[in-house]
Design a protein around this motif. Structure first.
Motif, mmCIF file in Angstrom:
data_model
loop_
_atom_site.group_PDB
_atom_site.id
_atom_site.type_symbol
_atom_site.label_atom_id
_atom_site.label_comp_id
_atom_site.label_asym_id
_atom_site.label_seq_id
_atom_site.Cartn_x
_atom_site.Cartn_y
_atom_site.Cartn_z
ATOM 1 N N GLN A 124 0.827 -1.205 0.000
ATOM 2 C CA GLN A 124 0.000 0.000 0.000
ATOM 3 C C GLN A 124 0.865 1.260 0.000
ATOM 4 O O GLN A 124 0.621 2.202 -0.744
ATOM 5 C CB GLN A 124 -0.904 -0.021 1.228
ATOM 6 N N GLN B 183 -2.838 2.656 -16.186
ATOM 7 C CA GLN B 183 -2.084 1.895 -15.200
ATOM 8 C C GLN B 183 -2.786 1.831 -13.844
ATOM 9 O O GLN B 183 -2.558 0.894 -13.072
ATOM 10 C CB GLN B 183 -0.692 2.506 -15.053
ATOM 11 N N LEU C 30 -6.261 1.987 -13.482
ATOM 12 C CA LEU C 30 -7.627 1.468 -13.561
ATOM 13 C C LEU C 30 -7.770 0.324 -14.564
ATOM 14 O O LEU C 30 -8.162 -0.788 -14.204
ATOM 15 C CB LEU C 30 -8.591 2.600 -13.918
ATOM 16 N N ILE D 166 -5.685 -1.559 -16.168
ATOM 17 C CA ILE D 166 -4.881 -2.763 -15.947
ATOM 18 C C ILE D 166 -5.639 -3.765 -15.085
ATOM 19 O O ILE D 166 -5.658 -4.969 -15.366
ATOM 20 C CB ILE D 166 -3.544 -2.402 -15.269
ATOM 21 N N ARG D 167 -6.291 -3.261 -14.032
ATOM 22 C CA ARG D 167 -6.994 -4.136 -13.098
ATOM 23 C C ARG D 167 -8.217 -4.791 -13.731
ATOM 24 O O ARG D 167 -8.674 -5.836 -13.282
ATOM 25 C CB ARG D 167 -7.421 -3.342 -11.865
ATOM 26 N N VAL D 168 -8.753 -4.153 -14.772
ATOM 27 C CA VAL D 168 -9.960 -4.665 -15.405
ATOM 28 C C VAL D 168 -9.637 -5.527 -16.621
ATOM 29 O O VAL D 168 -10.155 -6.639 -16.767
ATOM 30 C CB VAL D 168 -10.875 -3.496 -15.829
ATOM 31 N N PRO E 135 -7.104 -9.207 -16.234
ATOM 32 C CA PRO E 135 -7.780 -10.428 -15.777
ATOM 33 C C PRO E 135 -8.799 -10.963 -16.787
ATOM 34 O O PRO E 135 -9.041 -12.171 -16.835
ATOM 35 C CB PRO E 135 -8.485 -9.976 -14.487
ATOM 36 N N GLU F 161 -2.725 -11.898 -20.233
ATOM 37 C CA GLU F 161 -1.487 -11.146 -20.463
ATOM 38 C C GLU F 161 -1.108 -11.086 -21.936
ATOM 39 O O GLU F 161 -0.662 -10.045 -22.427
ATOM 40 C CB GLU F 161 -0.335 -11.762 -19.664
ATOM 41 N N SER G 81 -3.157 -8.562 -23.753
ATOM 42 C CA SER G 81 -2.852 -7.231 -23.238
ATOM 43 C C SER G 81 -1.544 -6.707 -23.824
ATOM 44 O O SER G 81 -1.431 -5.523 -24.181
ATOM 45 C CB SER G 81 -2.756 -7.268 -21.707
ATOM 46 N N SER H 193 2.028 -6.577 -18.076
ATOM 47 C CA SER H 193 1.633 -7.910 -18.548
ATOM 48 C C SER H 193 2.847 -8.815 -18.698
ATOM 49 O O SER H 193 2.838 -9.985 -18.289
ATOM 50 C CB SER H 193 0.894 -7.795 -19.885
#
Length: 427
Positions: free
Chosen positions: A140, A274, A276, A278-280, A283, A287, A290, A332
């Motif tokens: 974090q 990077q 937002l 990427i997280r969607v 997955p 990879e 992407s 990725s």
């Protein structure tokens, strides 16, 4: 044991470390819109010639970071994090103010060398956060460093463009002033995070910039292909911070303000992808897809830079969001690389990747600025300001081809056994 990060002193220290990285990125971004004008003012030459000098200035900065990164990190292990971080801020202040006063190119190079050495303190910033943060909260807090990078690249160019309207050298003094203010804040608020009993002696053999590359020694063929693809891609990616301002001024006659705002848009696009997408996307599409999207988006966006005429600067604002998807490429490949190595070599691998990135930052600037100069110099056979971006697009597609070869090996499970001397010895 790491300190808890709930005390006021610890929180102020985290703020300080965040500001150290933010100010370095702000300083880097602030000077981008006005550097072409400063160099032409000093040399009395053309934008083409100024671009070549800018490439070597960036080379000097990146080379110093590559060489001094492990040295500074080892110094912080020996003498503590506080003196290294405070010294870095003092160095930033001197470097940027020196650039503001620089009467000749020689002093510009001296300033960039100093800034490059001070910029090697990023590793100390990460170490400081690790020292004062419990393991479960480190990820974090490490995110603060990434946030500082993103904010610096968004606000730095915009601020540089605005200040540049009032004087070419003003942004440099602003960057130096910010560093000096943070130095005063840190002097009174920053506590040492590494107690004397945890320090170790300085070992020059461990402070070798090439040592980290040993992380690739003995790795399987999949990792080598991925690492090669990543290095080639990172070389192509350097074109944006190095050439964009020169390109926009040459091709469209943009002011420092317009250049700064356009670069801020680049930063916003990168932050959205990077932080937002990427997280969607990764997955959902995996990879491999992407990486393909990232490479193709950069190649497609480069076409706009190549074909845009003097009255078509608006094309660049279409190319920027398309090109932002290139932010899918590196995370990725990093994910795939981490899957292809054992758990006990993850740290070595990431150290090697960081070294490869430094090498790309050294090679790319003089390459792209030389191409820009060749296609814009007076009397050139073919005038094409966007040529560096075209070359970057081609290089990016080469990176994609290298990646796909590695991915094919990954899917078939073809893995080369590491040599006997590289295998881990267990009791």
């Amino acid at each position: 044991m790491a300190e808890t990060d709930s005390t006021p002193a610890t929180k102020s220290s985290l703020v300080f470390v965040f500001l150290v990285v933010l100010i370095d990125m702000l300083g880097f971004g602030i000077i981008m819109p006005v550097l072409p004008t400063l160099i032409t003012d000093i040399t009395g030459g053309s934008l083409s010639g100024a671009a070549v000098y800018a490439g070597w200035l960036a080379f000097a900065y990146a080379a110093m970071q590559f060489v001094f990164g492990p040295i500074v990190g080892n110094l912080s292990d020996r003498f503590g994090r506080r003196p290294v971080l405070l010294g870095a801020l003092g160095g930033y202040a001197i470097a940027y103010i020196l650039m503001g006063f620089a009467p000749t190119l020689f002093w510009l190079f001296v300033a960039r060398v100093i800034a490059g050495i001070m910029g090697a303190s990023f590793s100390t910033a990460y170490a400081y956060i690790a020292d004062i943060t419990p393991p479960e909260k480190r990820a974090q807090n490490f995110g603060l460093i990434g946030a500082a990078f993103g904010l610096g690249f968004i606000f730095g160019p915009a601020l540089g463009g605005i200040l540049g309207e009032y004087g070419t050298r003003l942004p440099f003094f602003a960057a130096g002033g910010l560093a000096a203010l943070n130095l005063m804040f840190g002097f009174f608020m920053l506590k040492e995070s590494l107690p004397p009993e945890k320090r170790r002696r300085f070992d020059m053999a461990r402070a070798n910039a090439l040592v980290a590359l040993r992380g690739l020694h003995g790795q399987n063929k999949i990792v080598i292909w991925y690492a090669a693809a990543l290095t080639v891609w990172m070389t192509a990616h350097v074109v944006y911070p190095i050439v964009f301002a020169f390109y926009a001024m040459e091709a469209f006659g943009w002011s420092a303000l317009t250049v700064g705002l356009a670069l801020a848009c680049v930063g916003i696009g990168a932050a959205i992808v990077q932080g937002l997408l990427i997280r969607v996307l990764i997955p959902r599409i995996g990879e491999r897809n992407s990486v393909i999207i990232g490479a193709v988006s950069m190649a497609v966006s480069s076409i706009a830079y190549v074909i845009a005429g003097p009255d078509q600067g608006w094309l660049i604002f279409i190319a920027i969001p398309i090109g932002a998807l290139q932010g899918l490429f590196q995370p990725s490949i990093n994910g795939l690389m981490s899957q292809a190595v054992s758990e006990d070599t993850q740290g070595e691998l990431q150290g090697a990747v960081a070294s490869l990135q430094s090498i790309a930052s050294v090679v790319g600037p003089p390459l792209f600025t030389a191409v820009f100069a060749a296609f814009t110099v007076a009397g050139t056979l073919y005038y094409l300001p966007g040529a560096p971006f075209g070359l970057a697009g081609i290089i990016c597609l080469c990176a994609l081809a290298i990646f796909l070869r590695g991915y094919a090996l990954h899917c078939t499970g073809e893995v080369a056994e590491p040599p006997p001397d590289a295998q881990t010895v267990t009791d």
